[in-house]
Design an enzyme around this catalytic site. Structure first.
Site, PDB file in Angstrom:
ATOM      1  N   ASP A  21       2.890  -5.513 -55.807  1.00  0.00           N
ATOM      2  CA  ASP A  21       2.348  -6.762 -55.272  1.00  0.00           C
ATOM      3  C   ASP A  21       2.603  -7.911 -56.242  1.00  0.00           C
ATOM      4  O   ASP A  21       2.619  -7.707 -57.456  1.00  0.00           O
ATOM      5  CB  ASP A  21       0.839  -6.570 -55.031  1.00  0.00           C
ATOM      6  CG  ASP A  21       0.272  -7.628 -54.093  1.00  0.00           C
ATOM      7  OD1 ASP A  21       1.052  -8.414 -53.515  1.00  0.00           O
ATOM      8  OD2 ASP A  21      -0.963  -7.666 -53.947  1.00  0.00           O
ATOM      9  N   ASN A  23       5.132 -10.526 -55.695  1.00  0.00           N
ATOM     10  CA  ASN A  23       6.457 -11.169 -55.684  1.00  0.00           C
ATOM     11  C   ASN A  23       6.365 -12.655 -55.312  1.00  0.00           C
ATOM     12  O   ASN A  23       7.005 -13.501 -55.930  1.00  0.00           O
ATOM     13  CB  ASN A  23       7.373 -10.493 -54.657  1.00  0.00           C
ATOM     14  CG  ASN A  23       7.737  -9.080 -55.035  1.00  0.00           C
ATOM     15  OD1 ASN A  23       7.510  -8.656 -56.151  1.00  0.00           O
ATOM     16  ND2 ASN A  23       8.303  -8.341 -54.091  1.00  0.00           N
ATOM     17  N   TRP A  26       4.680 -14.738 -58.007  1.00  0.00           N
ATOM     18  CA  TRP A  26       5.578 -14.876 -59.153  1.00  0.00           C
ATOM     19  C   TRP A  26       6.617 -15.970 -58.850  1.00  0.00           C
ATOM     20  O   TRP A  26       6.896 -16.830 -59.692  1.00  0.00           O
ATOM     21  CB  TRP A  26       6.286 -13.546 -59.432  1.00  0.00           C
ATOM     22  CG  TRP A  26       7.221 -13.608 -60.607  1.00  0.00           C
ATOM     23  CD1 TRP A  26       6.915 -13.347 -61.909  1.00  0.00           C
ATOM     24  CD2 TRP A  26       8.601 -13.989 -60.568  1.00  0.00           C
ATOM     25  NE1 TRP A  26       8.026 -13.547 -62.694  1.00  0.00           N
ATOM     26  CE2 TRP A  26       9.083 -13.936 -61.902  1.00  0.00           C
ATOM     27  CE3 TRP A  26       9.482 -14.370 -59.553  1.00  0.00           C
ATOM     28  CZ2 TRP A  26      10.393 -14.248 -62.237  1.00  0.00           C
ATOM     29  CZ3 TRP A  26      10.791 -14.689 -59.881  1.00  0.00           C
ATOM     30  CH2 TRP A  26      11.236 -14.618 -61.218  1.00  0.00           C
ATOM     31  N   ASN A  69       3.240  -5.703 -42.612  1.00  0.00           N
ATOM     32  CA  ASN A  69       4.099  -6.793 -43.106  1.00  0.00           C
ATOM     33  C   ASN A  69       4.968  -7.415 -42.013  1.00  0.00           C
ATOM     34  O   ASN A  69       5.542  -8.481 -42.216  1.00  0.00           O
ATOM     35  CB  ASN A  69       4.988  -6.328 -44.269  1.00  0.00           C
ATOM     36  CG  ASN A  69       4.245  -6.126 -45.564  1.00  0.00           C
ATOM     37  OD1 ASN A  69       4.628  -5.316 -46.399  1.00  0.00           O
ATOM     38  ND2 ASN A  69       3.158  -6.863 -45.776  1.00  0.00           N
ATOM     39  N   TRP A  70       5.048  -6.767 -40.835  1.00  0.00           N
ATOM     40  CA  TRP A  70       5.801  -7.396 -39.736  1.00  0.00           C
ATOM     41  C   TRP A  70       5.176  -8.718 -39.319  1.00  0.00           C
ATOM     42  O   TRP A  70       5.811  -9.545 -38.663  1.00  0.00           O
ATOM     43  CB  TRP A  70       5.858  -6.461 -38.514  1.00  0.00           C
ATOM     44  CG  TRP A  70       6.685  -5.223 -38.687  1.00  0.00           C
ATOM     45  CD1 TRP A  70       6.219  -3.939 -38.746  1.00  0.00           C
ATOM     46  CD2 TRP A  70       8.114  -5.116 -38.781  1.00  0.00           C
ATOM     47  NE1 TRP A  70       7.263  -3.048 -38.896  1.00  0.00           N
ATOM     48  CE2 TRP A  70       8.439  -3.759 -38.916  1.00  0.00           C
ATOM     49  CE3 TRP A  70       9.153  -6.055 -38.783  1.00  0.00           C
ATOM     50  CZ2 TRP A  70       9.748  -3.291 -39.041  1.00  0.00           C
ATOM     51  CZ3 TRP A  70      10.464  -5.598 -38.919  1.00  0.00           C
ATOM     52  CH2 TRP A  70      10.748  -4.237 -39.042  1.00  0.00           C
ATOM     53  N   GLU A 210      -5.827   8.959 -59.727  1.00  0.00           N
ATOM     54  CA  GLU A 210      -6.405   8.039 -60.707  1.00  0.00           C
ATOM     55  C   GLU A 210      -5.834   6.658 -60.385  1.00  0.00           C
ATOM     56  O   GLU A 210      -4.661   6.533 -60.002  1.00  0.00           O
ATOM     57  CB  GLU A 210      -6.009   8.442 -62.128  1.00  0.00           C
ATOM     58  CG  GLU A 210      -6.505   9.820 -62.543  1.00  0.00           C
ATOM     59  CD  GLU A 210      -8.029   9.882 -62.666  1.00  0.00           C
ATOM     60  OE1 GLU A 210      -8.643   8.867 -63.039  1.00  0.00           O
ATOM     61  OE2 GLU A 210      -8.595  10.952 -62.386  1.00  0.00           O
TER      62      GLU A 210
HETATM   63  C1  FPP Z   1       4.215  -7.683 -51.971  1.00  0.00           C
HETATM   64  O1  FPP Z   1       4.249  -8.898 -52.664  1.00  0.00           O
HETATM   65  C2  FPP Z   1       5.553  -7.173 -51.900  1.00  0.00           C
HETATM   66  C3  FPP Z   1       6.204  -6.897 -50.761  1.00  0.00           C
HETATM   67  C4  FPP Z   1       5.610  -7.054 -49.419  1.00  0.00           C
HETATM   68  C5  FPP Z   1       7.600  -6.447 -50.792  1.00  0.00           C
HETATM   69  C6  FPP Z   1       7.942  -5.449 -51.853  1.00  0.00           C
HETATM   70  C7  FPP Z   1       9.372  -5.530 -52.035  1.00  0.00           C
HETATM   71  C8  FPP Z   1      10.026  -5.511 -53.186  1.00  0.00           C
HETATM   72  C9  FPP Z   1       9.413  -5.223 -54.482  1.00  0.00           C
HETATM   73  C10 FPP Z   1      11.441  -5.859 -53.121  1.00  0.00           C
HETATM   74  C11 FPP Z   1      12.422  -4.845 -53.460  1.00  0.00           C
HETATM   75  C12 FPP Z   1      12.178  -3.481 -53.061  1.00  0.00           C
HETATM   76  C13 FPP Z   1      13.151  -2.586 -52.961  1.00  0.00           C
HETATM   77  C14 FPP Z   1      12.814  -1.201 -52.675  1.00  0.00           C
HETATM   78  C15 FPP Z   1      14.562  -2.928 -53.110  1.00  0.00           C
HETATM   79  P1  FPP Z   1       3.901 -10.227 -51.893  1.00  0.00           P
HETATM   80  O2  FPP Z   1       5.143 -10.782 -51.343  1.00  0.00           O
HETATM   81  O3  FPP Z   1       2.824  -9.968 -50.901  1.00  0.00           O
HETATM   82  O4  FPP Z   1       3.392 -11.121 -53.052  1.00  0.00           O
HETATM   83  P2  FPP Z   1       2.182 -12.156 -53.025  1.00  0.00           P
HETATM   84  O5  FPP Z   1       0.929 -11.362 -52.811  1.00  0.00           O
HETATM   85  O6  FPP Z   1       2.246 -12.764 -54.383  1.00  0.00           O
HETATM   86  O7  FPP Z   1       2.460 -13.124 -51.938  1.00  0.00           O
END
Ligand code: FPP
Length: 255
Positions: A21, A23, A26, A69-70, A210
């Site tokens: 979580d 991305n 960040w 997530n869809w 854990e």
């Molecule tokens: C949650 O962060 C992350 C996701 C829904 C996607 C996870 C995907 C990756 C790590 C990309 C690459 C994966 C592979 C297997 C190549 P968020 O987008 O909800 O972040 P936020 O909570 O900060 O908005």
């Protein structure tokens, strides 16, 4: 009475599951669009997979895309699906060369034909991997997986006792649609990005996991951060509902 159906002891290494979580946050913190955060997140995946064997990890399950997530904007969903396809196509031979077996868990019927093909190819190219079993959860919902496993058992038509049902469910869970992708109980569940919830991830398999929550956003998470989580795990006392064995008492001396 029969105890629970858990296979409690890691046979030859840990099963670590990670909710990746942070991305989006960040990316925002770096003045970048959300897909840039996901791309950096994919680089973190590479780093963490490479670090896994030296940390004693035999199975690594990564939550890449939940069934919920869809609901995200189509542009973001599209960017993620392209990223998964690129990752699978670009990484499969490297994963095979370092002994990683890759499986994808979750539904496949809602994925594009090209992504399904990339998954099939990556799974077959890495099928001989014996160092780490990397499982990517895509279009995954744990409740849905449990419901589908129960339906499959019902459809198999075998009468199952209540005690055997749990065991059988544990067996079929995680099979997905590809070659056997199960990895058993999770030993350590890590969630990055500061939230502290399970989000419908591996609910059955995490019965005695854990938990480790990190405030670090996934793109900034490092192998050292994972090593810290594993090291903390090894310091914990896992009792699985039992009691700590007491040191053996010296036998009373006869007088
Ligand atoms: C949650 O962060 C992350 C996701 C829904 C996607 C996870 C995907 C990756 C790590 C990309 C690459 C994966 C592979 C297997 C190549 P968020 O987008 O909800 O972040 P936020 O909570 O900060 O908005």
């Amino acid at each position: 009475m029969r105890p629970s159906t858990l296979i409690t002891r890691p046979p030859n290494g840990l099963h670590v599951a990670i909710i990746m979580d942070g991305n989006g946050r960040w990316a925002a913190a770096h003045g970048l669009p959300r897909p840039a955060g996901h791309r950096r997140g994919a680089e973190t995946v590479r780093t963490i997979v490479e670090a896994a064997p030296s940390l004693g990890i035999r199975a690594l399950t990564l939550y890449a895309f939940s069934a919920d997530n869809w609901q995200r904007p189509p542009r973001e969903v599209g960017a993620l699906m392209r990223l998964f396809r690129m990752y699978l196509r670009g990484e499969a031979s490297r994963l095979a060369s370092i002994g990683v077996r890759l499986s994808v868990i979750g539904r496949r019927d809602r994925l594009s034909a090209s992504l399904r093909a990339a998954i099939d190819e990556a799974e077959s190219m890495t099928a001989q991997g014996r160092t780490v079993h990397l499982r990517l959860a895509i279009d995954y919902s744990s409740r849905d997986a449990i419901a589908r496993a129960a339906t499959a058992l019902h459809d198999a038509g075998e009468p199952v006792t209540r005690a055997a049902l749990g065991e059988a469910l544990g067996e079929v869970l995680g099979d997905g649609e590809g070659p056997c992708a199960r990895a058993g109980d999770v030993d350590l569940l890590v969630r990055t990005g500061g939230e502290r919830r399970l989000s419908d991830f591996l609910l059955w398999e995490c019965a005695y996991a854990e938990l480790w929550f990190s405030d670090i956003m996934w793109p900034a998470f490092t192998a050292a951060d994972l090593a810290a989580a594993v090291s903390d795990f090894h310091g914990r006392e896992r009792r699985f509902g039992g009691l700590v064995p007491l040191p053996t008492q010296p036998a009373a001396r006869a007088v």
